[in-house]
Design a protein around this motif. Structure first.
Motif, PDB file in Angstrom:
ATOM      1  N   SER A  97       0.126  -1.179  -0.091  1.00  0.00           N
ATOM      2  CA  SER A  97      -0.290   0.120   0.229  1.00  0.00           C
ATOM      3  C   SER A  97       0.672   0.948  -0.036  1.00  0.00           C
ATOM      4  O   SER A  97       1.946   0.980   0.358  1.00  0.00           O
ATOM      5  N   TYR A  98       0.117   1.916  -0.614  1.00  0.00           N
ATOM      6  CA  TYR A  98       0.843   3.817  -0.416  1.00  0.00           C
ATOM      7  C   TYR A  98       1.145   4.166   1.454  1.00  0.00           C
ATOM      8  O   TYR A  98       0.089   3.327   1.720  1.00  0.00           O
ATOM      9  N   SER A 105      -5.052   1.611  -4.575  1.00  0.00           N
ATOM     10  CA  SER A 105      -3.884   1.844  -5.304  1.00  0.00           C
ATOM     11  C   SER A 105      -3.931   2.582  -6.342  1.00  0.00           C
ATOM     12  O   SER A 105      -2.311   2.680  -6.833  1.00  0.00           O
ATOM     13  N   ARG A 106      -4.719   3.224  -7.063  1.00  0.00           N
ATOM     14  CA  ARG A 106      -4.651   4.392  -7.843  1.00  0.00           C
ATOM     15  C   ARG A 106      -4.412   5.525  -7.563  1.00  0.00           C
ATOM     16  O   ARG A 106      -4.694   6.818  -8.135  1.00  0.00           O
ATOM     17  N   CYS A 152      -2.538   3.170   4.497  1.00  0.00           N
ATOM     18  CA  CYS A 152      -2.089   2.465   4.221  1.00  0.00           C
ATOM     19  C   CYS A 152      -2.926   1.286   4.326  1.00  0.00           C
ATOM     20  O   CYS A 152      -3.350   0.271   4.661  1.00  0.00           O
TER      21      CYS A 152
END
Lengths: 270, 460
Positions: free
Chosen positions: A200-201, A244-245, A212
């Motif tokens: 994740s970010y 995730s985008r 995340c």
């Protein structure tokens, strides 16, 4: 792909398979998470393997031997739990193989039987073939276009192995979210325990920002402190794929601007 | 008393229409003339009610007297003898509930602007301070967490001659002063300066050290440290558990503010991304909610709403921040609660559904609980939501150490007098003990713990 060995004695002393570090290349840079691919406690080294996918990984890749990474913090997240595992399939997708193969290595060292199944888009993109072969009892490489003579997805290979009588009691899948989702859908049918590693970010990587967050069995968890490993059968992949985008557009822009800058520098020098 | 003296000297500020376009400090600080005039309002009361309102007991009338005598350095020395971060406290303390709340001038007029005077003194001394190193006593103390509690504790112990190392998880120290409070309220240059002063006076700061992961408390003792102070704050953001909370562009206030303050996402020269939203809802009514709302406005949002389930009266934010937020066009939706967040096909926030609230009759404790008004739901179009509903303590440090007990909220249990934890030689204070509170309370705790650690090590 780039393999980088970083001197970080405190981190090397505590690192375990499945954990990650966060680093910042320069003062204006982002903090990014990278999985710990290997470590040497005696020498105080930590190894990361990364693909140049955006500006930060390009900046990291541009460092020369002997250069300093501005900040590095870790080991973060929970280590992977291999307790009780006897026969495992380790599945890597693309750049995820760089993170998957240390898992194979860690399990082999514990005497666990390991099949490594790696998937790539085509034969030109195959990485770490020798390393993966060395750290598994059997290595199967699949390509989407069949250019290595083995056409199909990792799920096809896994299905074949299970059909051929491999009694896996543990599957670990690391790679793009749709691949991990497909593996989990398959192993769920067979009732095989499956662990996935979330990528994740993250901003801080210590539970402080919640960027995340991921839904596990209907409950919100933070990949940085509750994971990054989760029971793949409980992960809400559709939500994770959407999340995730979030910064896809800005990442593309930063990468393109950075590339143009590099090109301009090259032509200036030339 | 002359009419004029009833009112405090106004603080010069950036005009609202200009400041919403930048992240520069809003309050510009008193001039020498203003400071002297404001200082002359102090009645120099014998019983000093203001001092008892200050968590670190700054000798307020004394330092104000020095300003009147134009001895700013003398004023600074008085403040500095009990407060390690004067330039910070002068800016972010909730003075209206503390020292200024007890000021006698406040009975018939406005209380003396103690915070503004403190800031004036600290800013005047910026770069003029001299640091003195105490005689080393050869004993090492570790401080976990480089926020207000940890830095204060480290500063005080250093002044007593201890060899102090602060372990900070981030790449810069400061804690909430660095990642949480925005530039326009507390410039990072001020924070950096205060930290550099501590380092010059001998405090060692090790950044990028997540204690619990990279080192345990046992290992810290093995390294020769004789006592440990835990001030790792309350860093885990709370969420509400409502539908749509994991949609894209729903942030914890921590994430939103960390991107902006620590990672400087508002500055195009920095790589950490943040979107420029057009319409933002901030949920909560504390200082963090104000900071998030005003930051969103500065990033270019045309509409910024604060959704708060009680009325303005109950709102915990500092009055000045609320006033500033209103001036900057933030819309307050008092007595409203968020029910769910609605998204589009890509998983991005599209709107929120709110419900109107009313306050019930006061219960025995005098508290009026907010209650939903049935059928009053409505949708509000927004493209981002920021949850500013509080934080819980992070368990990383404590879970890696046997013997330190916590309560059911995860807060470290300490002896109230000494701040000693259930483990010998380990002390704790700040948000890690109280749950999310203020900078100055954390500093007060850091001070108290330093004193206890000193007593403990003297008798050891």
């Amino acid at each position: 792909m780039t393999l980088m060995v970083i001197e970080a004695p405190f981190v090397a002393k505590k690192a375990r398979a499945g954990q990650f570090i966060m680093l910042r290349v320069n003062e204006t840079g982002e903090r990014i998470p990278l999985t710990i691919a290997d470590y040497d406690r005696e020498k105080g080294y930590v190894t990361v393997i990364f693909q140049k996918v955006g500006k930060t990984t390009m900046l990291l890749d541009a460092l020369d031997e002997g250069d300093l990474v501005l900040d590095l913090v870790g080991p973060l997240g929970k280590p992977t739990d291999h307790n009780g595992v006897k026969r495992a399939a380790v599945i890597g997708g693309g750049a995820g193989c760089a993170i998957a193969y240390p898992q194979a290595k860690a399990m082999m060292e514990k005497g666990i039987y390991v099949d490594m199944i790696a998937g790539f888009r085509n034969s030109d993109l195959i990485i770490l073939e020798d390393e993966m072969a060395a750290e598994s009892n059997q290595l199967i490489i699949m390509t989407d276009d069949g250019s290595n003579g083995n056409k199909g997805f990792v799920t096809d290979a896994l299905k074949n192995e299970i059909a051929a009588g491999k009694n896996y009691d543990f599957v670990i899948a690391i790679g793009p979210l749709p691949m991990m989702k497909a593996v989990c859908n398959l192993t769920k049918e067979y009732g095989i325990k499956t662990i996935i590693s979330m990528n994740s970010y993250m901003i801080d990587g210590t539970g402080m920002c919640g960027c995340c967050r991921v839904t596990i069995d209907g409950k919100v968890k933070f990949a940085c402190v509750d994971g990054p490993d989760f029971d793949g059968h409980l992960v809400d992949f559709d939500e994770a794929i959407k999340r995730s985008r979030i910064y896809a557009e800005q990442e593309r822009k930063a990468r393109d601007e950075h590339c143009n800058l590099m090109k301009a520098k090259v032509s200036d020098n030339g | 008393m002359a009419e004029l003296n009833k009112m405090r000297v106004a603080m010069p500020e950036q005009p609202a229409d200009k400041r919403v376009t930048n992240f520069d400090e809003v309050a510009l600080g008193y001039t020498a003339e203003m400071a002297e005039k404001e200082a002359s309002r102090c009645l120099n009361c014998k019983n000093m009610p203001c001092v008892s309102g200050c968590p670190v007991n700054i000798r307020i009338p004394e330092f104000i007297k020095k300003i009147r005598e134009n001895d700013i350095e003398g004023a600074y020395k008085i403040i500095k003898s009990t407060s390690s971060l004067p330039a910070v406290c002068g800016r972010v303390c909730p003075q209206e509930n503390q020292c200024e709340a007890r000021c006698v001038c406040g009975i018939k007029g406005e209380s003396v602007a103690i915070g503004r005077l403190e800031r004036y003194v600290a800013d005047y001394m910026f770069n003029k301070e001299t640091t003195e190193k105490a005689e080393p006593n050869g004993k090492k103390v570790a401080v976990i967490g480089g926020g207000p509690a940890g830095l204060t504790c480290a500063g005080d112990l250093n002044n007593l001659g201890y060899d102090v190392t602060v372990f900070e998880a981030f790449h810069i120290a400061g804690g909430v002063l660095s990642y949480g409070i925005p530039e326009f309220r507390l410039p990072k240059s001020v924070v950096r300066h205060e930290i550099e002063n501590l380092e010059k006076s001998g405090v060692k700061i090790m950044t990028n050290m997540v204690i619990g992961n990279v080192l345990t408390i046992d290992e810290i003792f093995d390294m020769g440290f004789e006592a440990v102070f835990i001030g790792n704050g309350a860093g885990l953001p709370n969420f509400m558990g409502i539908d749509g909370e994991n949609l894209n562009n729903v942030f914890s206030a921590n994430e939103f503010l960390t991107r902006i303050n620590l990672m400087r996402a508002f500055d195009d020269n920095y790589d950490t991304p943040i979107y420029k939203f057009s319409s933002v809802a901030v949920i909560g009514g504390g200082n963090v909610a104000m900071d998030a709302a005003r930051s969103a406005r500065r990033l270019g949002a045309e509409k910024v709403y604060i959704v708060y389930r009680r009325s303005e009266q109950e709102m915990p934010a500092r009055k000045e921040e609320v006033l500033h937020a209103k001036e900057e066009g933030i819309e307050f939706l008092f007595l409203n609660n968020i029910k769910k967040i609605n998204g589009d096909e890509s998983g991005n926030v599209r709107s929120i559904t709110c419900v109107k609230m009313e306050l019930s009759e006061a219960d025995k404790s005098g508290r009026r609980a907010p209650v939903e008004i049935c059928g009053s739901e409505f949708d509000l179009d927004v493209d981002a939501v920021i949850m500013a509903i509080g934080n819980s303590p992070n368990k990383t440090v404590v879970s890696a150490c046997e013997g330190i007990e916590t309560n059911r909220k995860g807060c470290i249990i300490v002896d109230e007098e000494t701040l000693k934890t259930t483990l010998d030689g380990v002390y704790a204070g700040g948000d890690a003990v109280t749950g999310a509170a203020t900078v100055i309370l954390a500093m007060g705790a850091g001070k108290k713990a330093a004193q206890s650690i000193h007593e403990y090590l003297q008798n050891k």
